[in-house]
Design a protein around this motif. Sequence first.
Motif, PDB file in Angstrom:
ATOM      1  N   GLY A  61       7.769 -10.392   8.011  1.00 56.70           N
ATOM      2  CA  GLY A  61       7.168 -11.721   8.032  1.00 56.70           C
ATOM      3  C   GLY A  61       6.475 -11.985   9.355  1.00 56.70           C
ATOM      4  N   VAL A  62       5.791 -13.115   9.426  1.00 60.14           N
ATOM      5  CA  VAL A  62       5.060 -13.470  10.645  1.00 60.14           C
ATOM      6  C   VAL A  62       6.009 -13.760  11.814  1.00 60.14           C
ATOM      7  N   GLU A  63       7.250 -14.175  11.515  1.00 56.38           N
ATOM      8  CA  GLU A  63       8.179 -14.494  12.603  1.00 56.38           C
ATOM      9  C   GLU A  63       9.061 -13.275  12.878  1.00 56.38           C
ATOM     10  N   SER A  64       9.516 -13.166  14.139  1.00 59.60           N
ATOM     11  CA  SER A  64      10.324 -12.000  14.518  1.00 59.60           C
ATOM     12  C   SER A  64      11.771 -12.180  14.077  1.00 59.60           C
ATOM     13  N   LEU A  65      12.352 -11.091  13.579  1.00 60.09           N
ATOM     14  CA  LEU A  65      13.752 -11.105  13.152  1.00 60.09           C
ATOM     15  C   LEU A  65      14.506  -9.982  13.851  1.00 60.09           C
ATOM     16  N   ILE A  66      15.807 -10.211  14.020  1.00 60.45           N
ATOM     17  CA  ILE A  66      16.694  -9.192  14.596  1.00 60.45           C
ATOM     18  C   ILE A  66      17.903  -9.078  13.687  1.00 60.45           C
ATOM     19  N   GLU A  67      18.442  -7.877  13.564  1.00 62.58           N
ATOM     20  CA  GLU A  67      19.653  -7.732  12.745  1.00 62.58           C
ATOM     21  C   GLU A  67      20.452  -6.524  13.171  1.00 62.58           C
ATOM     22  N   HIS A  68      21.717  -6.516  12.738  1.00 59.17           N
ATOM     23  CA  HIS A  68      22.620  -5.394  12.964  1.00 59.17           C
ATOM     24  C   HIS A  68      22.797  -4.692  11.612  1.00 59.17           C
ATOM     25  N   PRO A  69      22.072  -3.568  11.382  1.00 54.18           N
ATOM     26  CA  PRO A  69      22.090  -2.959  10.044  1.00 54.18           C
ATOM     27  C   PRO A  69      23.487  -2.560   9.570  1.00 54.18           C
ATOM     28  N   GLY A  70      24.332  -2.064  10.485  1.00 50.70           N
ATOM     29  CA  GLY A  70      25.653  -1.579  10.070  1.00 50.70           C
ATOM     30  C   GLY A  70      26.479  -2.649   9.381  1.00 50.70           C
ATOM     31  N   VAL A  71      26.360  -3.892   9.862  1.00 51.05           N
ATOM     32  CA  VAL A  71      27.173  -4.980   9.304  1.00 51.05           C
ATOM     33  C   VAL A  71      26.376  -5.792   8.288  1.00 51.05           C
ATOM     34  N   MET A  72      25.040  -5.767   8.412  1.00 51.60           N
ATOM     35  CA  MET A  72      24.232  -6.648   7.566  1.00 51.60           C
ATOM     36  C   MET A  72      23.550  -5.865   6.433  1.00 51.60           C
ATOM     37  N   THR A  73      22.289  -5.468   6.614  1.00 51.86           N
ATOM     38  CA  THR A  73      21.526  -4.895   5.487  1.00 51.86           C
ATOM     39  C   THR A  73      22.104  -3.599   4.929  1.00 51.86           C
ATOM     40  N   HIS A  74      22.806  -2.821   5.779  1.00 52.49           N
ATOM     41  CA  HIS A  74      23.243  -1.504   5.323  1.00 52.49           C
ATOM     42  C   HIS A  74      24.763  -1.410   5.187  1.00 52.49           C
ATOM     43  N   ALA A  75      25.425  -2.571   5.054  1.00 48.89           N
ATOM     44  CA  ALA A  75      26.880  -2.565   4.877  1.00 48.89           C
ATOM     45  C   ALA A  75      27.261  -1.801   3.608  1.00 48.89           C
ATOM     46  N   SER A  76      26.368  -1.807   2.594  1.00 45.62           N
ATOM     47  CA  SER A  76      26.708  -1.160   1.320  1.00 45.62           C
ATOM     48  C   SER A  76      26.780   0.363   1.445  1.00 45.62           C
ATOM     49  N   VAL A  77      26.279   0.951   2.552  1.00 43.59           N
ATOM     50  CA  VAL A  77      26.352   2.413   2.685  1.00 43.59           C
ATOM     51  C   VAL A  77      27.428   2.841   3.690  1.00 43.59           C
ATOM     52  N   ALA A  78      28.234   1.873   4.167  1.00 40.13           N
ATOM     53  CA  ALA A  78      29.310   2.222   5.108  1.00 40.13           C
ATOM     54  C   ALA A  78      30.208   3.269   4.469  1.00 40.13           C
ATOM     55  N   GLY A  79      30.548   4.291   5.240  1.00 40.16           N
ATOM     56  CA  GLY A  79      31.439   5.333   4.731  1.00 40.16           C
ATOM     57  C   GLY A  79      30.739   6.395   3.907  1.00 40.16           C
ATOM     58  N   SER A  80      29.439   6.209   3.589  1.00 42.59           N
ATOM     59  CA  SER A  80      28.704   7.211   2.815  1.00 42.59           C
ATOM     60  C   SER A  80      27.880   8.084   3.767  1.00 42.59           C
ATOM     61  N   ALA A  81      27.167   9.052   3.173  1.00 46.50           N
ATOM     62  CA  ALA A  81      26.306   9.929   3.973  1.00 46.50           C
ATOM     63  C   ALA A  81      25.206   9.130   4.665  1.00 46.50           C
ATOM     64  N   LEU A  82      24.955   7.915   4.196  1.00 45.56           N
ATOM     65  CA  LEU A  82      23.841   7.129   4.728  1.00 45.56           C
ATOM     66  C   LEU A  82      24.273   6.103   5.786  1.00 45.56           C
ATOM     67  N   GLU A  83      25.544   6.187   6.212  1.00 53.73           N
ATOM     68  CA  GLU A  83      26.042   5.209   7.195  1.00 53.73           C
ATOM     69  C   GLU A  83      25.163   5.219   8.456  1.00 53.73           C
ATOM     70  N   VAL A  84      24.906   4.032   9.019  1.00 53.69           N
ATOM     71  CA  VAL A  84      24.039   3.956  10.208  1.00 53.69           C
ATOM     72  C   VAL A  84      24.898   3.731  11.462  1.00 53.69           C
ATOM     73  N   PRO A  85      24.395   4.102  12.654  1.00 51.35           N
ATOM     74  CA  PRO A  85      25.203   3.953  13.871  1.00 51.35           C
ATOM     75  C   PRO A  85      25.584   2.495  14.132  1.00 51.35           C
ATOM     76  N   ALA A  86      26.796   2.299  14.675  1.00 52.12           N
ATOM     77  CA  ALA A  86      27.312   0.936  14.914  1.00 52.12           C
ATOM     78  C   ALA A  86      26.593   0.244  16.066  1.00 52.12           C
ATOM     79  N   ASP A  87      25.947   1.034  16.942  1.00 51.26           N
ATOM     80  CA  ASP A  87      25.268   0.420  18.100  1.00 51.26           C
ATOM     81  C   ASP A  87      23.769   0.233  17.842  1.00 51.26           C
ATOM     82  N   LEU A  88      23.386   0.258  16.567  1.00 50.43           N
ATOM     83  CA  LEU A  88      21.957   0.170  16.197  1.00 50.43           C
ATOM     84  C   LEU A  88      21.533  -1.283  15.949  1.00 50.43           C
TER      85      LEU A  88
END
Length: 385
Positions: free
Chosen positions: A333-360
């Motif tokens: 979007g036109v406005e800037s956003l920030i997020e923590h993928p491990g807890v937010m958008t990518h929580a559904s892949v926690a524990g799978s091969a697609l898990e993302v780093p916690a410091d990302l």
Amino acid sequence: MSIDQPTDGFETRALHAGQDPEPITGAVIPPIFQTSTFAQPRVGEHLGYEYARTGNPTRTALQVCVAALEGAQHGIAFASGMAAIDALLRRLGPGDHIYLGDDAYGGTYRLISNVFGGHGVAHSAVDLTKPETMAENWNPATKLVWIETPTNPLLTVVDIAAIADITHSFGAKLVVDNTFASPYLQTPLALGADAVVHSSTKYLGGHSDTIGGFVAINDEDWAADLRYLQNAVGAVPGPFDCFLTLRGVKTLGVRMDRHNENATRIVELLLGHHAVTHVLYPGLPGHPGHEIAKEQMSGFGGMVSFRLRGGIDVAMKVAAETRLFTLAESLGGVESLIEHPGVMTHASVAGSALEVPADLIRLSVGLESADDLVADLRDVLDRVG
Ligand SMILES: Cc1ncc(COP(=O)(O)O)c(C=O)c1O
């Protein structure tokens, strides 16, 4: 005569493809046809539209326009990116197999593994930066290869043309999720992909005010199947959502230019800051996919991810304490956003091969004044660093 031509430049197509003035009133902008049904002059005859799940002129305008931007013969709009992805995946049945990248969007992975997996579709999440490994171990039940480039949220870049060649040599089809790049920066069909999918919620819509999905495709038979599914399943966008997306698309080119510029300024800040350990951006010469990105993209986009010294606690603090970067899911979007993928958008892949780093941390760099964005992020990084 139509005012749009396939040879027109990108911005011309964005403004005019599918958007001839409305014939009855001359309205310059395709109206929001907020109707569920259309009067028919005689039984068995209609004026092009019968029922708004099947077709609606506002949706048609959007479909023609975005197809023209992707260089596609056919465009099919859906109620969300996931609905568009679901329609494409319905090509698969029990016993079939799909390859997807090992850092695909978590929602795509969830749909493939949990929903289609439950109906007998097998999948392998593989490192598509090394497509030759996929070729060497090719599963003969494979019908589809699914790639994103750049990926969400690790911004991995994969070689669309090389993967298209491998996929076709085994008789399978290649789908590219082009959400992060948008057709302004990358047109996968021209590189050999069979279908392009978008979450039009993101850069196409561009204003964080609507949810939508889109498939652009040249394959006639597959397009007919998708149109059938659009009507049969009914996951269609409403006319107001189509209007908003089409209004967003008109400025896609100018927005993407500024997203590129602002992201470059943010990357410069991150590279020089001691709180940051890794900067993930395809525009960086040190990015493993930089050379491929230079070949297949005309700019590197507005998405930037980075990793922080100090692990998850520091990452959570950074995500929560910016002033201008709003803590929220979504992007483009036109406005800037920030997020923590491990807890937010990518929580559904926690524990799978697609898990993302916690410091990302993932940033969607918007169109605010670049100096303000840099100052905002520097403030919070200085506090934690
Ligand atoms: C790359 C990518 N593809 C697909 C989707 C799903 O789209 P939607 O949220 O519009 O259903 C998303 C959502 O974040 C995404 O980032």
